[in-house]
Design a protein around this motif. Sequence first.
Motif, PDB file in Angstrom:
ATOM      1  N   GLU A  31     -39.259  92.615  44.740  1.00 63.26           N
ATOM      2  CA  GLU A  31     -37.850  94.020  44.367  1.00 63.26           C
ATOM      3  C   GLU A  31     -38.010  92.796  42.532  1.00 63.26           C
ATOM      4  O   GLU A  31     -38.348  91.760  42.414  1.00 63.26           O
ATOM      5  N   LEU A  32     -37.632  94.081  41.441  1.00 64.30           N
ATOM      6  CA  LEU A  32     -37.674  93.776  40.025  1.00 64.30           C
ATOM      7  C   LEU A  32     -36.986  94.250  39.847  1.00 64.30           C
ATOM      8  O   LEU A  32     -35.971  94.587  39.631  1.00 64.30           O
ATOM      9  N   ILE A  33     -35.491  93.095  38.692  1.00 67.48           N
ATOM     10  CA  ILE A  33     -34.841  93.058  38.060  1.00 67.48           C
ATOM     11  C   ILE A  33     -34.590  93.255  36.442  1.00 67.48           C
ATOM     12  O   ILE A  33     -35.283  91.285  36.257  1.00 67.48           O
ATOM     13  N   ASP A  34     -33.650  93.712  35.753  1.00 68.83           N
ATOM     14  CA  ASP A  34     -34.009  93.764  34.122  1.00 68.83           C
ATOM     15  C   ASP A  34     -32.328  93.085  33.893  1.00 68.83           C
ATOM     16  O   ASP A  34     -31.698  94.188  34.224  1.00 68.83           O
ATOM     17  N   LEU A  35     -32.246  93.086  33.026  1.00 67.49           N
ATOM     18  CA  LEU A  35     -30.748  92.676  32.847  1.00 67.49           C
ATOM     19  C   LEU A  35     -30.368  94.219  31.391  1.00 67.49           C
ATOM     20  O   LEU A  35     -28.931  94.854  31.628  1.00 67.49           O
ATOM     21  N   ASP A  36     -31.318  94.572  30.794  1.00 66.86           N
ATOM     22  CA  ASP A  36     -30.982  95.753  29.792  1.00 66.86           C
ATOM     23  C   ASP A  36     -31.029  96.886  31.346  1.00 66.86           C
ATOM     24  O   ASP A  36     -32.200  97.468  31.425  1.00 66.86           O
ATOM     25  N   PRO A  37     -30.136  97.781  30.653  1.00 69.54           N
ATOM     26  CA  PRO A  37     -29.759  99.139  31.876  1.00 69.54           C
ATOM     27  C   PRO A  37     -31.264 100.069  31.085  1.00 69.54           C
ATOM     28  O   PRO A  37     -31.329 100.673  32.223  1.00 69.54           O
ATOM     29  N   GLN A  38     -31.035  99.933  30.200  1.00 66.29           N
ATOM     30  CA  GLN A  38     -32.286 101.102  29.784  1.00 66.29           C
ATOM     31  C   GLN A  38     -33.805 100.294  29.501  1.00 66.29           C
ATOM     32  O   GLN A  38     -34.879 101.276  29.716  1.00 66.29           O
ATOM     33  N   TRP A  39     -33.853  99.194  30.534  1.00 68.10           N
ATOM     34  CA  TRP A  39     -34.989  98.674  30.219  1.00 68.10           C
ATOM     35  C   TRP A  39     -36.415  99.221  29.322  1.00 68.10           C
ATOM     36  O   TRP A  39     -37.304  99.700  29.141  1.00 68.10           O
ATOM     37  N   ARG A  40     -35.767  98.341  27.771  1.00 66.91           N
ATOM     38  CA  ARG A  40     -36.267  99.581  26.622  1.00 66.91           C
ATOM     39  C   ARG A  40     -37.351  97.469  25.787  1.00 66.91           C
ATOM     40  O   ARG A  40     -37.485  96.215  26.470  1.00 66.91           O
TER      41      ARG A  40
END
Length: 377
Positions: A34-43
């Motif tokens: 699983e991959l998570i990123d803090l940016d809601p837009q994954w920019r």
Amino acid sequence: MDRITSIETALVVGGGIGGMAAAASLAERGVSVELIDLDPQWRVYGAGITITGPTLRAYRRLGLLDQIKAEGAITNCSRVFRYDGTLVHDLEEPIIEEGLPATGGIMRPVLHRIMQGKVRSLDIPVRLGVTVTALDNRDGGVDVVFSDGTTGRYDLVVGADSVFSRVREIAFPHMAPAQPTGQGCWRISMRKPPELKGGEFYFGHDNPAGITACSPDSIYMWMLTRHEERETFMDEEELFVTLKDLLKDFGGSPGWIRDNMTRDDWINYRPLVAAMQPGPWFNGRIVLLGDAVHATTPHLASGAGMAVESGIVLAEELARADDVTAGLRGYQDRRFERCRYVIESSVRMGQLQLDHAATEEVTKVLESALDCLNAPF
């Protein structure tokens, strides 16, 4: 490709270049990732990125070289100039693998999109707008609390969440934040100067600069200056006026950029920081990679390459070892000295520039480091 048998599940924290490389490499070896990123837009921000031969080699291992070649710009030469446009000499950039270009460039958003496509092709679940708030090594796994209040449990947690890593802050108290180097980096993305044929470096000035082609008709230029602390950020007008003034002494392609840059071109400035974090790089089933643990400056254009290599090596060592601890130790052993050399060489180049060292001295460090980077990782 050997499968990883010591773990079944992994959480990768951080959806940047290193995180995506690690997620893809682990998934291809049979791990449920699983991959998570803090940016809601994954920019990712809009500058270009130089991709050296060693970095292209790493991307070939990920199966992405052809896409990068198709959507970026590839060249087999880089040249060193004095700041006034006088050619000093051509850098020696040997082909390190058959069929592999010596160097190139691409826009960061394009590279980000290519890597996102790789992640999606492997059916890796991605959660956005979330990070971790607690990590607990327990009974051969890691209990995770996420910032949205949800929880999970994984056999491995990979912290690839930038130089400001939350994973490092939670689980690695012996490490410290990256430290300022005294320099700042300007970047501008714009159309290509008509005479530019390959990568270019401009030395001999207080503010060294370089240019990389990112497509057939676009480039980005970087310039390094002494960083001065200030209380407010520069707005777009100040960025434009200041960079134009900083280029006043330059000839060659930087001079052309100065005379043709517009307020519609993307301009950015940020202070530089670096850190080679001490070992261990792992704590139980939690491990760090990329800028979270080996943050470098842009002098060798190798930050992205180091992160991709680390993601690949992490998966390789976990597949090679009989148990997780041995795999994580093998990963650290393979990466530590290589990353240390890149960071120390980059910081040394920056200090030489701050000390007004001769062009030849800076170029010697650059060529020596590039030669070392060509060695297998």
